[in-house]
Write an enzyme that holds these catalytic residues in place. Sequence first.
Site, PDB file in Angstrom:
ATOM      1  N   GLN A  85       0.841  -1.198   0.000  1.00 11.99           N
ATOM      2  CA  GLN A  85       0.000   0.000   0.000  1.00 11.99           C
ATOM      3  C   GLN A  85       0.874   1.245   0.000  1.00 11.99           C
ATOM      4  O   GLN A  85       1.806   1.367   0.799  1.00 11.99           O
ATOM      5  CB  GLN A  85      -0.934   0.064   1.208  1.00 11.99           C
ATOM      6  CG  GLN A  85      -1.910   1.233   0.983  1.00 11.99           C
ATOM      7  CD  GLN A  85      -2.757   1.596   2.175  1.00 11.99           C
ATOM      8  OE1 GLN A  85      -2.222   1.803   3.261  1.00 11.99           O
ATOM      9  NE2 GLN A  85      -4.054   1.685   1.976  1.00 11.99           N
ATOM     10  N   CYS A 120      -6.986   7.306   5.086  1.00 13.31           N
ATOM     11  CA  CYS A 120      -6.420   7.629   6.397  1.00 13.31           C
ATOM     12  C   CYS A 120      -7.099   8.871   6.998  1.00 13.31           C
ATOM     13  O   CYS A 120      -7.133   9.922   6.358  1.00 13.31           O
ATOM     14  CB  CYS A 120      -4.918   7.869   6.249  1.00 13.31           C
ATOM     15  SG  CYS A 120      -4.133   8.180   7.825  1.00 13.31           S
ATOM     16  N   GLY A 222     -14.924  -2.842   7.098  1.00 14.69           N
ATOM     17  CA  GLY A 222     -15.453  -2.174   8.284  1.00 14.69           C
ATOM     18  C   GLY A 222     -16.252  -3.101   9.165  1.00 14.69           C
ATOM     19  O   GLY A 222     -17.298  -3.617   8.775  1.00 14.69           O
ATOM     20  N   GLY A 245      -9.505  -5.729   9.018  1.00 18.12           N
ATOM     21  CA  GLY A 245      -8.485  -5.025   9.796  1.00 18.12           C
ATOM     22  C   GLY A 245      -8.465  -5.504  11.232  1.00 18.12           C
ATOM     23  O   GLY A 245      -7.915  -6.555  11.561  1.00 18.12           O
TER      24      GLY A 245
HETATM   25  C1  LIG Z   1      -3.668   0.218  13.808  1.00 12.68           C
HETATM   26  C2  LIG Z   1      -4.295   0.525  12.480  1.00 12.68           C
HETATM   27  C3  LIG Z   1      -3.505   0.972  11.437  1.00 12.68           C
HETATM   28  C4  LIG Z   1      -4.075   1.247  10.187  1.00 12.68           C
HETATM   29  N1  LIG Z   1      -3.275   1.632   9.151  1.00 12.68           N
HETATM   30  C5  LIG Z   1      -3.815   1.786   7.908  1.00 12.68           C
HETATM   31  C6  LIG Z   1      -3.003   2.084   6.782  1.00 12.68           C
HETATM   32  O1  LIG Z   1      -1.786   2.202   6.890  1.00 12.68           O
HETATM   33  N2  LIG Z   1      -3.606   2.219   5.570  1.00 12.68           N
HETATM   34  C7  LIG Z   1      -4.961   2.112   5.424  1.00 12.68           C
HETATM   35  O2  LIG Z   1      -5.478   2.238   4.305  1.00 12.68           O
HETATM   36  N3  LIG Z   1      -5.756   1.841   6.466  1.00 12.68           N
HETATM   37  C8  LIG Z   1      -5.217   1.660   7.692  1.00 12.68           C
HETATM   38  N4  LIG Z   1      -6.022   1.329   8.739  1.00 12.68           N
HETATM   39  C9  LIG Z   1      -7.455   1.145   8.495  1.00 12.68           C
HETATM   40  C10 LIG Z   1      -7.772  -0.326   8.189  1.00 12.68           C
HETATM   41  O3  LIG Z   1      -7.101  -0.746   7.023  1.00 12.68           O
HETATM   42  C11 LIG Z   1      -9.282  -0.551   8.010  1.00 12.68           C
HETATM   43  O4  LIG Z   1      -9.724   0.203   6.908  1.00 12.68           O
HETATM   44  C12 LIG Z   1     -10.070  -0.117   9.232  1.00 12.68           C
HETATM   45  O5  LIG Z   1      -9.475  -0.588  10.414  1.00 12.68           O
HETATM   46  C13 LIG Z   1     -11.519  -0.610   9.144  1.00 12.68           C
HETATM   47  O6  LIG Z   1     -11.561  -2.000   9.030  1.00 12.68           O
HETATM   48  P1  LIG Z   1     -11.855  -2.953  10.295  1.00 12.68           P
HETATM   49  O7  LIG Z   1     -13.176  -2.539  10.877  1.00 12.68           O
HETATM   50  O8  LIG Z   1     -11.860  -4.336   9.734  1.00 12.68           O
HETATM   51  O9  LIG Z   1     -10.753  -2.718  11.282  1.00 12.68           O
HETATM   52  C14 LIG Z   1      -5.476   1.085   9.999  1.00 12.68           C
HETATM   53  C15 LIG Z   1      -6.265   0.655  11.067  1.00 12.68           C
HETATM   54  C16 LIG Z   1      -5.705   0.364  12.286  1.00 12.68           C
HETATM   55  C17 LIG Z   1      -6.590  -0.130  13.397  1.00 12.68           C
END
Ligand SMILES: Cc1cc2nc3c(=O)[nH]c(=O)nc-3n(C[C@H](O)[C@H](O)[C@H](O)COP(=O)(O)O)c2cc1C
Length: 386
Positions: A85, A120, A222, A245
């Site tokens: 990414q 982000c 999400g 995530g």
């Molecule tokens: C600790 C952490 C770091 C993350 N870093 C990134 C990142 O570098 N790039 C990105 O696109 N999303 C990042 N995200 C967002 C996740 O990729 C994801 O979109 C978000 O957590 C929602 O998905 P989830 O509900 O499955 O966690 C991050 C999320 C967390 C919790």
Amino acid sequence: MTSTLEPTTTALPPLKLGALAVDPAVVLAPMAGITNPAFRTLCREFGAGLYVCEMITTRALVERNEKTLRMVRATTDEADAFSVQLYGVDPATVGRAVEMLVDEGVAGTRPAHIDLNFGCPVPKVTRKGGGSALPWRRVLFGDIVRSAVRAARDVPVTVKTRIGIDPDHVTYLDAGRIAQDEGAAAITLHGRTADQLYSGTADWSPIARLVESVDIPVLGNGDIWEADDALRMVAETGCAGVVIGRGCLGRPWLFGDLAAAFTGRPERALPTMAEVAAIMHRHATLLAAEHGERHGCADFRKHVAWYLKGFSVGSDVRRALAMVSGLDELAGLLARIPDQPYPVAVLGAPRGRTSPPRPVALPEGWLADRDDPRPPSGAELEVSGG
Ligand SMILES: Cc1cc2nc3c(=O)[nH]c(=O)nc-3n(C[C@H](O)[C@H](O)[C@H](O)COP(=O)(O)O)c2cc1C
């Protein structure tokens, strides 16, 4: 170690991203500070799919920043499926970074997939116009995607974004259309606006709307905490794949559950404490191999509470684990935790970041002209993922 929940028959066809077939169509979300080679290796040991590396800043990459070059590293089993990414706000810099990865192959590995971060919500990123603030500037957004797609040649480029900046500044439908027009192979939508950060519950209905609006595959993201949430997301939205995530933090075996679920198999892992301890030790060992024992164990500390969530663990052992600095010490501490069944009460519960909503910091005048093509200045310095 497994339990049989409701039988299910939902199967998802493999996701085609150019020449890359993602089967099952399950993707480990890029997470800064988490999805390093050690964590990707561990997750991959539980199930197939695609595992995206930590976000890489394009400016740092083209400047050959040493730390960044170390981060863009494939694991031994990623030779044909290395997924990177990138973050960037300047079409030329993004293009150069993609060219460098695709033409040179950093550390000898050419990526099989490149994702662009437009999701982000971290203030130091949006304040400069990056991440989830960027798609608002739709011309600039299109220029970045086009530049990446051109430089990537046969390597598929995807886009990851949120619903918008806030409910009054929704961007995902334009972003989907523009990404498609500029040659993106797929788009991932996190069902939150940037101002929500990680609060509340993700809204999956925009994912369904995006599926109806574009022809490229849409990946839903999400609040998938369990494999059955993923099946529900696919059923409710028609998305072509899911991106996981926080649900796998301290639970890398979730990828095994997801692989089972998407081939219609009902089994789900419910590891005992002893089995979790073995996985924890494996994770720390992989980190130690990557960073050296001391640094690897220090990095592992952030995972401890996620692994132990819901287990009955003495407070002295918990405290000591939070300061662990060696693999033998880790093994000794884990051996002091009595074996016990998996705490099923934590199934389906949110984990990881759950930060409350906050207005999005934006550059002065950012919302005034959606068609201003100029990259924001200074936006690529010192960013982290989110
Ligand atoms: C600790 C952490 C770091 C993350 N870093 C990134 C990142 O570098 N790039 C990105 O696109 N999303 C990042 N995200 C967002 C996740 O990729 C994801 O979109 C978000 O957590 C929602 O998905 P989830 O509900 O499955 O966690 C991050 C999320 C967390 C919790």
